[in-house]
Design a protein around this motif. Structure first.
Motif, PDB file in Angstrom:
ATOM      1  N   ARG C 210      61.833-141.944  15.495  1.00  0.00           N
ATOM      2  CA  ARG C 210      61.583-142.925  14.426  1.00  0.00           C
ATOM      3  C   ARG C 210      61.221-142.227  13.119  1.00  0.00           C
ATOM      4  O   ARG C 210      61.619-142.631  12.041  1.00  0.00           O
ATOM      5  CB  ARG C 210      60.460-143.877  14.834  1.00  0.00           C
ATOM      6  N   ARG C 219      66.776-145.242   9.437  1.00  0.00           N
ATOM      7  CA  ARG C 219      66.050-146.392   9.993  1.00  0.00           C
ATOM      8  C   ARG C 219      64.775-146.525   9.185  1.00  0.00           C
ATOM      9  O   ARG C 219      63.832-145.765   9.358  1.00  0.00           O
ATOM     10  CB  ARG C 219      65.723-146.178  11.471  1.00  0.00           C
ATOM     11  N   LEU C 221      62.652-149.127   8.994  1.00  0.00           N
ATOM     12  CA  LEU C 221      61.559-149.978   9.461  1.00  0.00           C
ATOM     13  C   LEU C 221      60.962-149.571  10.806  1.00  0.00           C
ATOM     14  O   LEU C 221      59.793-149.854  11.073  1.00  0.00           O
ATOM     15  CB  LEU C 221      62.039-151.430   9.555  1.00  0.00           C
ATOM     16  N   ALA C 222      61.743-148.915  11.646  1.00  0.00           N
ATOM     17  CA  ALA C 222      61.295-148.680  13.023  1.00  0.00           C
ATOM     18  C   ALA C 222      59.951-147.953  13.075  1.00  0.00           C
ATOM     19  O   ALA C 222      59.044-148.337  13.826  1.00  0.00           O
ATOM     20  CB  ALA C 222      62.351-147.889  13.793  1.00  0.00           C
ATOM     21  N   VAL C 225      57.023-150.281  11.575  1.00  0.00           N
ATOM     22  CA  VAL C 225      56.731-151.439  12.424  1.00  0.00           C
ATOM     23  C   VAL C 225      55.999-151.005  13.696  1.00  0.00           C
ATOM     24  O   VAL C 225      54.964-151.573  14.059  1.00  0.00           O
ATOM     25  CB  VAL C 225      58.026-152.208  12.770  1.00  0.00           C
TER      26      VAL C 225
END
Lengths: 304, 89, 236
Positions: C210, C219, C221-222, C225
């Motif tokens: 991530r 990526r 947002l991973a 979040v």
């Protein structure tokens, strides 16, 4: 709606929404959502494609209590894109599993309903499922029981079918389906001769709850009633933990090798059920749950 | 999640409606997200009817639509308000 | 690249890796010491037998070669699509393989993987994606599905998906896209035996994908979040 107060009303797991399931599964009023819909963490990929988003990206996560014990829960919404895993959806679940390692709840409950990778954001979804698997196994290694519940309309397939079988224990209803490649995917790719996805009876006896229970892949088969699922989870909480040890994996290895040796040539679930010693295998799909469990128990299939 | 409710699911022919309390100087803000194009006047009519049925002052209403019919939209909006009022009272 | 050519390039000082029905197992020598090698060839569709053979090997490595690093060579077109595999519970077989690899990690084995052919969906998920570090050759075909199939299933216009693929790595197949998303740590374009040596010597703490995906803007947002949730769900 007619007034049914005073009458026992069962709540179908199969038909309930992801949120509805949590309401009836957990101790009343105990659920506290994490990163709920007001945070508006929607999928940037779906937005880019002009597709409808969901405020929770199709998964509800949070803390709750079950029988007074603290649990972490995740509930996938099959109605939204078949419960498929995208970047945000997956990250919420991975984060929850990582939170568990800090908080050490009595258990993590995963209400699984998913077709696997969300094809609209396929690459991110595949990596996300791999991250879920790693976080789940890390939680188990930290000694936290992970209990999976399956029983929704969309079943549990694709990478989430692998996730399910990484749990300590699984609870399923008769309507629940668990597998890797969905029947429609197999039919589309390999032809209707390989798997006729429109043959509902065939689908259910191949990937349905009763077959999964008889194979020993799920530990508890319950009626399609949220109260029954709740009772089963409470029971599961009392069971000893399955550690991720060499001994436990060697045992699993032997079991899977035996299954392959014994049933690898069977063409239909009914042949496996006959080989298991069930007297009337063709009748199995018709049996109600108590009768089925009795028949299974007589054949030495106790589930747990 | 504070004073907010979410009802419905974004699935084919259905929608989700979120109602939140917000400081909007007595007005109501509605945001509709839908992939169905060209139904602006129908949405406006459904929302006007809805506004006539409820006191929506200082509420933010957010909708993700999966292609619901006007009747389903009305039903969900009323359900959302019912749950919202039940929760705050 | 053929398996044999790949093995010769990876292990100039020799290897003893066998191929049986598309499943590779064995060991090899590197300047950093012995390494266990497993994987798939000929774009194998991973079914229950292959999963068992690979899991069998992982358990053997854990028992007989404690602590030895393990390299997974990935060339799979995905999981085997068959009613018979589903009947037997193929997802449980792949989960078993995944658990065996986690056991190896827990017992101190360094897990590396190299996608050298195809690396697709369930087949990739069941072993290659479990590594501490996932690498790929530049011409490896990493994917879930091609854009044509994605267009058919999602009912979105192909032109739109092609256009979006120019700005987002989440849609189209390819090593470069998986690199941006953090799913591939690095691309080994030359001196692959040295790259392997360095990867064996490095240490990895936890799942870095991530973070990599965020740093590479693939990526966005991973990481945030999952961090928000893992911190208890409150934004600070």
């Amino acid at each position: 709606m007619s007034d049914l107060s005073g009458v026992h009303r069962s709540h179908s797991y199969y038909e309930a929404s992801a949120r509805g399931r949590l309401t009836h599964l957990l101790d009343a009023g105990s659920f506290r959502e994490l990163l709920g819909p007001t945070e508006r963490l929607t999928s940037p990929h779906l937005e880019l494609l002009g597709q409808p988003c969901a405020f929770d990206d199709g998964i509800v996560i949070g803390r709750g209590r079950l029988d007074g014990r603290p649990v972490l829960v995740a509930s996938q919404e099959g109605g939204f894109m078949g419960g498929a895993v995208g970047e945000v959806h997956g990250a919420k679940l991975t984060g929850l599993l990582e939170l568990a390692v800090h908080e050490h709840p009595a258990a993590i409950l995963l209400l699984l309903e998913s077709g696997g990778v969300r094809l609209h954001e396929a690459n991110a979804g595949l990596i996300a499922i791999s991250e879920i698997i790693r976080a789940l196994l890390a939680a188990r290694a930290a000694g936290i029981p992970v209990i999976g519940l399956i029983g929704g309309i969309y079943g549990c397939f694709g990478g989430m079918g692998i996730v399910a079988r990484c749990c300590d224990r699984l609870i399923i209803n008769e309507e629940g389906r668990l597998g890797l490649s969905g029947p429609d995917v197999i039919e589309t790719t390999m032809g209707v001769e390989e798997f006729d996805a429109s043959d509902r009876a065939l689908v259910w006896r191949t990937v349905g709850g009763k077959h999964r229970f008889l194979l020993g892949e799920v530990q508890q088969l319950v009626a399609d009633d949220l109260a029954a699922f709740r009772t089963a989870v409470v029971e599961a909480l009392g069971q000893p933990l399955q550690g991720l040890t060499l001994e436990s994996l060697e045992r699993e290895h032997q079991g899977l090798a035996d299954r392959l040796a014994n049933y690898g040539d069977c063409l239909d679930a009914t042949e496996i059920w006959a080989a298991l010693g069930l007297e009337n295998p063709l009748q199995v799909p018709l049996l109600d749950i108590p009768t089925f469990l009795q028949v299974a128990s007589q054949a030495g299939r106790e589930g747990a | 999640m504070g004073k907010a409710v979410l009802v419905g699911v974004v699935t084919s022919g259905n929608l989700e409606v979120m109602v939140e309390r917000a400081d909007l100087n007595g007005t109501c803000q509605v945001e509709v997200s839908t992939s169905a194009q060209g139904f602006g006047s129908i949405w406006q009519a459904v929302l006007d009817d809805f506004a006539a049925r409820h006191d929506l002052a200082d509420l933010r209403i957010s909708i993700n639509d999966g292609g619901a019919t006007p009747a389903v939209v009305s039903l969900r909006l009323d359900q959302a308000m019912e749950e919202f009022l039940g929760m705050v009272s | 690249m053929t398996v044999e050519a790949l093995l010769n390039q990876l292990f100039p000082s020799g290897h003893a890796v066998q191929t049986r029905e598309g499943v590779l197992t064995g060991s090899a020598t590197t300047p950093k010491g012995a390494i266990a090698v497993m994987g798939t060839g000929s774009h194998l569709a991973v079914g229950v037998e292959a999963a068992m053979a690979l899991a069998d090997f992982v358990l053997k490595v854990v028992k007989e070669w404690p602590g030895r690093p393990l390299l997974m060579l990935v060339d799979t077109q995905g999981q085997r699509l068959s009613r018979r595999d589903e009947l037997l519970g193929i997802n449980g077989y792949l989960a078993h393989l995944v658990k065996c690899l986690e056991l190896a990690r827990l017992r101190g084995h360094r897990l590396l993987s190299l996608a050298y052919g195809e690396a697709v969906s369930g087949g990739f998920l069941s072993f290659g994606l479990m590594a501490d570090e996932i690498h790929a050759l530049p011409d490896a075909k990493v994917r879930v599905m091609n854009l044509t199939a994605m267009a058919r299933i999602t009912k979105l216009p192909l032109e739109m998906l092609e256009e979006m693929s120019a700005t987002s790595p989440s849609f189209a197949p390819g090593v470069e896209n998986f690199f941006k998303l953090g799913g591939v740590r690095s691309v080994w374009s030359d001196n692959i035996s040295e790259q392997l040596e360095e990867a064996i010597a490095r240490q990895t703490v936890g799942d870095q994908r991530r973070k990599d995906g965020l740093e590479r803007h693939g990526r966005k947002l991973a990481h945030e979040v999952s961090q928000l949730v893992a911190a208890g769900g409150t934004r600070t």
